[in-house]
Scaffold this motif. Structure first.
Motif, PDB file in Angstrom:
ATOM      1  N   LEU A   1      29.927  55.264  73.115  1.00  0.00           N
ATOM      2  CA  LEU A   1      30.868  56.381  73.034  1.00  0.00           C
ATOM      3  C   LEU A   1      32.202  55.861  72.518  1.00  0.00           C
ATOM      4  O   LEU A   1      32.740  54.888  73.040  1.00  0.00           O
ATOM      5  CB  LEU A   1      31.061  57.032  74.402  1.00  0.00           C
ATOM      6  CG  LEU A   1      29.786  57.530  75.094  1.00  0.00           C
ATOM      7  CD1 LEU A   1      30.096  57.928  76.519  1.00  0.00           C
ATOM      8  CD2 LEU A   1      29.199  58.709  74.338  1.00  0.00           C
ATOM      9  N   ARG A   2      32.721  56.518  71.500  1.00  0.00           N
ATOM     10  CA  ARG A   2      34.018  56.154  70.952  1.00  0.00           C
ATOM     11  C   ARG A   2      34.993  57.305  71.213  1.00  0.00           C
ATOM     12  O   ARG A   2      34.796  58.417  70.723  1.00  0.00           O
ATOM     13  CB  ARG A   2      33.919  55.879  69.456  1.00  0.00           C
ATOM     14  CG  ARG A   2      35.233  55.360  68.840  1.00  0.00           C
ATOM     15  CD  ARG A   2      35.064  55.149  67.332  1.00  0.00           C
ATOM     16  NE  ARG A   2      34.045  54.153  67.062  1.00  0.00           N
ATOM     17  CZ  ARG A   2      34.279  52.845  67.069  1.00  0.00           C
ATOM     18  NH1 ARG A   2      35.489  52.386  67.344  1.00  0.00           N
ATOM     19  NH2 ARG A   2      33.300  52.008  66.802  1.00  0.00           N
ATOM     20  N   LEU A   3      36.028  57.010  71.998  1.00  0.00           N
ATOM     21  CA  LEU A   3      37.028  58.024  72.311  1.00  0.00           C
ATOM     22  C   LEU A   3      38.016  58.171  71.159  1.00  0.00           C
ATOM     23  O   LEU A   3      38.079  57.333  70.253  1.00  0.00           O
ATOM     24  CB  LEU A   3      37.763  57.657  73.596  1.00  0.00           C
ATOM     25  CG  LEU A   3      36.866  57.406  74.823  1.00  0.00           C
ATOM     26  CD1 LEU A   3      37.714  57.033  76.024  1.00  0.00           C
ATOM     27  CD2 LEU A   3      36.005  58.623  75.125  1.00  0.00           C
ATOM     28  N   LEU A   4      38.812  59.227  71.213  1.00  0.00           N
ATOM     29  CA  LEU A   4      39.762  59.480  70.131  1.00  0.00           C
ATOM     30  C   LEU A   4      40.807  58.383  70.017  1.00  0.00           C
ATOM     31  O   LEU A   4      41.328  58.124  68.928  1.00  0.00           O
ATOM     32  CB  LEU A   4      40.448  60.834  70.348  1.00  0.00           C
ATOM     33  CG  LEU A   4      39.568  62.080  70.163  1.00  0.00           C
ATOM     34  CD1 LEU A   4      40.375  63.339  70.389  1.00  0.00           C
ATOM     35  CD2 LEU A   4      38.935  62.094  68.776  1.00  0.00           C
ATOM     36  N   ASP A   5      41.126  57.728  71.137  1.00  0.00           N
ATOM     37  CA  ASP A   5      42.129  56.665  71.091  1.00  0.00           C
ATOM     38  C   ASP A   5      41.518  55.314  70.713  1.00  0.00           C
ATOM     39  O   ASP A   5      42.209  54.294  70.750  1.00  0.00           O
ATOM     40  CB  ASP A   5      42.867  56.554  72.427  1.00  0.00           C
ATOM     41  CG  ASP A   5      41.928  56.273  73.597  1.00  0.00           C
ATOM     42  OD1 ASP A   5      40.733  56.025  73.357  1.00  0.00           O
ATOM     43  OD2 ASP A   5      42.391  56.318  74.751  1.00  0.00           O
ATOM     44  N   GLY A   6      40.236  55.287  70.376  1.00  0.00           N
ATOM     45  CA  GLY A   6      39.597  54.060  69.940  1.00  0.00           C
ATOM     46  C   GLY A   6      38.864  53.305  71.027  1.00  0.00           C
ATOM     47  O   GLY A   6      38.140  52.348  70.731  1.00  0.00           O
ATOM     48  N   ARG A   7      39.033  53.688  72.283  1.00  0.00           N
ATOM     49  CA  ARG A   7      38.335  52.994  73.364  1.00  0.00           C
ATOM     50  C   ARG A   7      36.832  53.219  73.264  1.00  0.00           C
ATOM     51  O   ARG A   7      36.384  54.285  72.850  1.00  0.00           O
ATOM     52  CB  ARG A   7      38.852  53.457  74.722  1.00  0.00           C
ATOM     53  CG  ARG A   7      40.213  52.898  75.097  1.00  0.00           C
ATOM     54  CD  ARG A   7      40.655  53.391  76.470  1.00  0.00           C
ATOM     55  NE  ARG A   7      40.934  54.828  76.463  1.00  0.00           N
ATOM     56  CZ  ARG A   7      41.293  55.515  77.548  1.00  0.00           C
ATOM     57  NH1 ARG A   7      41.397  54.889  78.710  1.00  0.00           N
ATOM     58  NH2 ARG A   7      41.547  56.800  77.458  1.00  0.00           N
ATOM     59  N   LEU A   8      36.078  52.200  73.673  1.00  0.00           N
ATOM     60  CA  LEU A   8      34.621  52.265  73.634  1.00  0.00           C
ATOM     61  C   LEU A   8      34.059  52.257  75.036  1.00  0.00           C
ATOM     62  O   LEU A   8      34.500  51.488  75.898  1.00  0.00           O
ATOM     63  CB  LEU A   8      34.050  51.084  72.841  1.00  0.00           C
ATOM     64  CG  LEU A   8      34.394  51.025  71.354  1.00  0.00           C
ATOM     65  CD1 LEU A   8      33.826  49.758  70.738  1.00  0.00           C
ATOM     66  CD2 LEU A   8      33.872  52.248  70.623  1.00  0.00           C
TER      67      LEU A   8
END
Length: 358
Positions: free
Chosen positions: A228-235
């Motif tokens: 999963l890749r969040l909008l802020d770039g976190r995985l």
């Protein structure tokens, strides 16, 4: 006499010419019958010249990508089941609670008294029925009277249960462990049945939902790893936990759920995320998209040169395409791909590869 002598040399010459011609013809016929015909010289065929390169297949991680929504694992709006006034608040917004913890208390509104009355009424009905049953053995009480007393006892038991439940419901408790995300009331607020009191969420575990196109769902299986890749770039990493059995009639896509651990209670519930379902790796070749062509059946594929120096056409599936090139499956693990001249040859043609020994 003179004319006959002059004509005779001409006649003799003609006769000699005819004899010579017959001799020559008879010699050719004899040779044709006794000698085999000479071997015909076939002009040497020129092979088509193509350029090719060797390509080795490498493992490629297949993915299915979709846009998803991050949701709390559980979320419930706790509503009032009794009317009354908020007399006590045991929690605030952001508080962690365990299952069974009391959340608030409403005014009694005489419910405790109704409970005591229901208890007393039940005791009375029990005694009446017991006395009647004792008299019934002596046939002083009819069966009809006993039936009526049993009915009144059952009614008293129901009234007691309702009174207990009403008193219990003025102190709502947490149905599961979680966090108070909203509190909609304050002390002194008057509430009615159905008024929203609190919102409880469980976020130590999250649920990500997405829609997968129908042509891709056959490659999915429960238990597959999901990135999963969040909008802020976190995985984040999760596991595919559910695949619907029927497609949405409007979009023709299948609903999926991904379970994601969130022990740090990150505030990401309600946001969006890119869902990448990791499929089993496959062997793939990295080629230039310019090498792809269509055969006579309209299949997309690549032209190769086999070990017999013949052209072969292999249909392929495009797995991905980016700035590096196109990754395709369907080719042998080691393939000699024609890079120049594929448009001038067809499957089955024998060719010469530039730079290779003929």
């Amino acid at each position: 006499m003179f004319k006959k002598l002059a004509a005779s040399p001409v006649i003799i010459a003609v006769i000699l010419a005819l004899a010579l011609l017959l001799w020559l013809l008879s010699g050719d016929n004899y040779a044709a019958k006794t000698e085999p015909p000479g071997e015909q010289q076939v002009p040497e065929q020129t092979l088509a010249l193509v350029e090719a390169r060797w390509s080795e297949a490498e493992p490629y991680q297949l993915t299915r990508v979709a846009q998803g929504q991050v949701l709390p694992w559980r979320m419930v709006s706790i509503k009032s089941q009794q009317a009354g006034t908020v007399s006590q608040l045991f929690v605030s917004q952001g508080d962690k609670v365990e299952q069974g913890d009391k959340l608030l208390q409403l005014s009694d509104e005489g419910r405790s008294a109704l409970l005591e009355q229901a208890k007393a009424n039940l005791t009375l009905r029990q005694n009446e029925l017991a006395s009647a049953q004792a008299l019934g053995k002596s046939q002083f009480v009819s069966e009809t009277e006993l039936t009526r007393l049993k009915s009144e006892l059952a009614q008293a038991e129901a009234e007691l249960e309702r009174a207990r439940l009403a008193l219990q419901q003025i102190e709502p408790v947490a149905p599961f462990a979680g966090v108070i995300d909203r509190r909609h009331v304050e002390i002194g607020d008057v509430v009615q049945v159905g008024t929203e009191l609190l919102q409880l969420v469980q976020i130590d575990k999250l649920k990500v939902t997405a829609q997968i196109p129908q042509q891709h769902v056959k490659a999915l299986q429960q238990g597959q790893q999901v990135n999963l890749r969040l909008l802020d770039g976190r995985l984040l990493s999760g596991e595919l936990s559910f695949i619907s059995y029927a497609a949405d009639t409007a979009t023709r896509s299948f609903y999926i759920e991904v379970t994601v651990a969130n022990p740090q209670r990150l505030r990401i519930a309600g946001g969006s995320a890119t869902v990448e379902v990791l499929l089993p790796p496959v062997q793939a070749h990295l080629i230039s998209p310019a090498l792809l062509s269509l055969n006579s059946d309209g299949q997309l594929g690549v032209s190769l040169v086999n070990d017999q120096q013949q052209v072969e056409f292999y249909p392929v599936d495009i797995l991905s395409a980016d700035n590096e090139g196109a990754r395709v499956s369907g080719l042998p693990e080691r393939a000699q791909i024609i890079t120049q001249g594929a448009g001038f040859v067809k499957p089955g043609d024998k060719v010469q590869v530039a730079g290779a020994k003929p």
